[in-house]
Design an enzyme around this catalytic site. Structure first.
Site, PDB file in Angstrom:
ATOM      1  N   TYR A   1       0.812  -1.218   0.000  1.00 51.97           N
ATOM      2  CA  TYR A   1       0.000   0.000   0.000  1.00 51.97           C
ATOM      3  C   TYR A   1       0.846   1.268   0.000  1.00 51.97           C
ATOM      4  CZ  TYR A   1      -4.246  -2.597   0.773  1.00 51.97           C
ATOM      5  OH  TYR A   1      -5.310  -3.444   0.618  1.00 51.97           O
TER       6      TYR A   1
ATOM      7  N   ASP B   1      -2.758 -18.042   4.788  1.00 52.26           N
ATOM      8  CA  ASP B   1      -3.774 -18.923   4.191  1.00 52.26           C
ATOM      9  C   ASP B   1      -4.357 -19.876   5.235  1.00 52.26           C
ATOM     10  OD1 ASP B   1      -1.049 -19.366   3.810  1.00 52.26           O
ATOM     11  OD2 ASP B   1      -1.357 -21.014   2.430  1.00 52.26           O
TER      12      ASP B   1
ATOM     13  N   ASP C   1      -6.241  -6.215   5.198  1.00 52.46           N
ATOM     14  CA  ASP C   1      -7.350  -5.782   4.345  1.00 52.46           C
ATOM     15  C   ASP C   1      -8.252  -6.976   4.044  1.00 52.46           C
ATOM     16  OD1 ASP C   1      -8.921  -4.280   2.724  1.00 52.46           O
ATOM     17  OD2 ASP C   1      -7.409  -3.850   1.215  1.00 52.46           O
TER      18      ASP C   1
END
Ligand code: NAP
Length: 410
Positions: A152, A273, A297
């Protein structure tokens, strides 16, 4: 008459909140004005009820986003940023990203310019909100997402640009790394200082709220020197700053026969994950999640879905100097001006803001009022379409149900 004053900070960093604090707000774009209007009424009612009119918020509007551009020609002025910084606490509706106007995202810019490094998103189920989970009440977590770096940071160059070509050449000549021609290139910086302050905030929160664990979520098996380093720095913070109050999973098994000693916050880590599986299969084993920007996010929206969707998820962006509370969803432009969408995300962000100010009684009234309104099954379209026997009401009517519930509380 109560005099309005600014919130200030004491030397130890604690807040000095007057009885009538001035709180800047950004209404937001799209559905922002609808949800802000509804939220403001709920917040004002809760404060009035909790303190019998002895406390009150003096709202101060900041013209940012489309409204800012229309009135001042600027999407996000330096003056608006300085006002937030100066007043320490602010609240905002969603802002749309002006495409091709030179600013990537107003939301990201606000977070970066004010160094609001921790995005804090509590996720808790409110019964009987429709949820895809069998036992949604087991979901009760707070995500601490690093807000200022990772992918980001905005360091990227498009395919075929001179910058991407130069970078490709540099990598080949100086680093002996070959990447395919015409690759777009993005950089993922992650620093020890920014990672550590985020994990410090997460552990402090777990300790102060009596929560049992902090999980460092990362993808360090693949991105060893960014995500892997985040995990290592996280454990370093626990050891260097909170040794007496924390314990690692490894220590629990090696020294305490798998049993966590009382009074210690468990520090563990999970690969991203795998954690996505865990929050579905064993959500009650996770309490605070500390994670870099991109993972944060993804996981905060996934968790919001588990308790009923983005319309229900509150959030705050917090730095050492100031904090901005905000709805976690976007502007939902197709519903703009229809008085239709669910204002709960911003209302619950308002409750977080009151908690942060130390006005906990008013925050509790908002949460109880919201719970009661939902129990009546008079809800906005997003919940009504999934809730058997529900009546669909407008955004403003839903706020009215909460207000009535608050006003009739003892
Ligand atoms: P979005 O505005 O969050 O909307 C996506 C969908 O989520 C909506 O169509 C709606 O679903 C549902 N939704 C969102 N808010 C809701 C609410 N309050 N109540 C009920 N349902 C709600 O996402 P987007 O369409 O990707 O983004 C639109 C704009 O918002 C973009 O300009 C983006 O940059 C901006 N944005 C801002 C923020 C922020 O200010 N923090 C965050 C994200 C995006 P249904 O269609 O199923 O009804």
């Amino acid at each position: 008459m109560i005099v309005s004053e600014k919130i200030t900070k004491n030397q130890d960093g604690s807040l000095n909140v007057p009885d009538k604090p001035i709180i800047p707000f950004i209404e937001g774009d799209g559905t922002g004005p609808d949800i802000f209007r509804a939220s403001r009424r709920v917040i004002d009612t809760a404060v009035k009820k909790a303190y019998a009119g002895k406390k009150e918020i003096q709202w101060l509007e900041l013209l940012v986003g489309e409204k800012g551009f229309q009135h001042t020609g600027e999407w996000l002025s330096n003056e608006a940023l300085a006002t937030i910084n100066d007043h320490i606490i602010a609240i905002k509706g969603p802002l749309s990203t002006p495409v091709g106007k030179g600013i990537r995202s107003l939301n990201v810019t606000i977070r970066q310019k004010l160094d609001l490094y921790a995005c804090i998103r509590p996720v808790q189920y409110i019964s009987p909100v429709p949820s895809p989970m069998k036992y949604p009440e087991k979901v009760n977590m707070v995500v601490f997402r690093e807000n200022t770096e990772d992918v980001y940071a905005g360091i990227e160059w498009p395919s075929g640009s001179p910058e991407a070509e130069r970078m490709t050449q540099f990598l080949k000549e100086s680093m002996h790394v070959d990447i395919p021609a015409l690759s777009g290139i993005g950089i993922k910086p992650m620093s020890p200082s920014n990672s550590k302050r985020l994990v410090k905030a997460a552990i402090s929160y777990a300790i102060s709220h009596g929560l049992p664990s902090v999980t460092l979520m990362h993808k360090g098996n693949i991105m060893k020197f960014t995500e892997g380093a985040f995990c290592k720095w996280g454990y370093d913070v626990a050891k260097e700053m909170f040794q007496q109050q924390t314990i690692t999973e490894q220590e629990v098994f090696e020294k305490f026969n798998g049993k966590i000693p009382t009074g210690r916050v468990l520090i563990k880590d999970r690969i991203a994950d795998q954690l996505f599986q865990q929050i579905l299969l064993r959500p009650d084993e996770y309490h605070v999640i500390a994670t870099p920007n991109l993972n944060g996010d993804y996981i905060s929206d996934a968790l919001a879905a588990q308790v009923g969707g983005l319309g229900m998820a509150p959030g705050a962006n917090v730095g050492d100097n100031c904090a901005v509370f905000e709805a976690t969803h976007g502007t939902a432009p197709k519903y703009a001006g229809l008085d239709k969408v669910n204002p709960s995300s911003l209302i619950l962000s308002g409750a977080m803001m009151l908690d942060y100010m130390g006005w906990k009684e008013a925050a509790a009234k908002i949460r109880t009022g919201l719970q009661k309104a939902i129990e009546q099954k008079k809800v906005t379209y997003d919940l009504a379409r999934q809730m058997e026997g529900a009546t669909e009401v407008k955004c403003s009517q839903f706020a009215e149900c909460i207000i009535q519930a608050i006003e009739t509380m003892s």
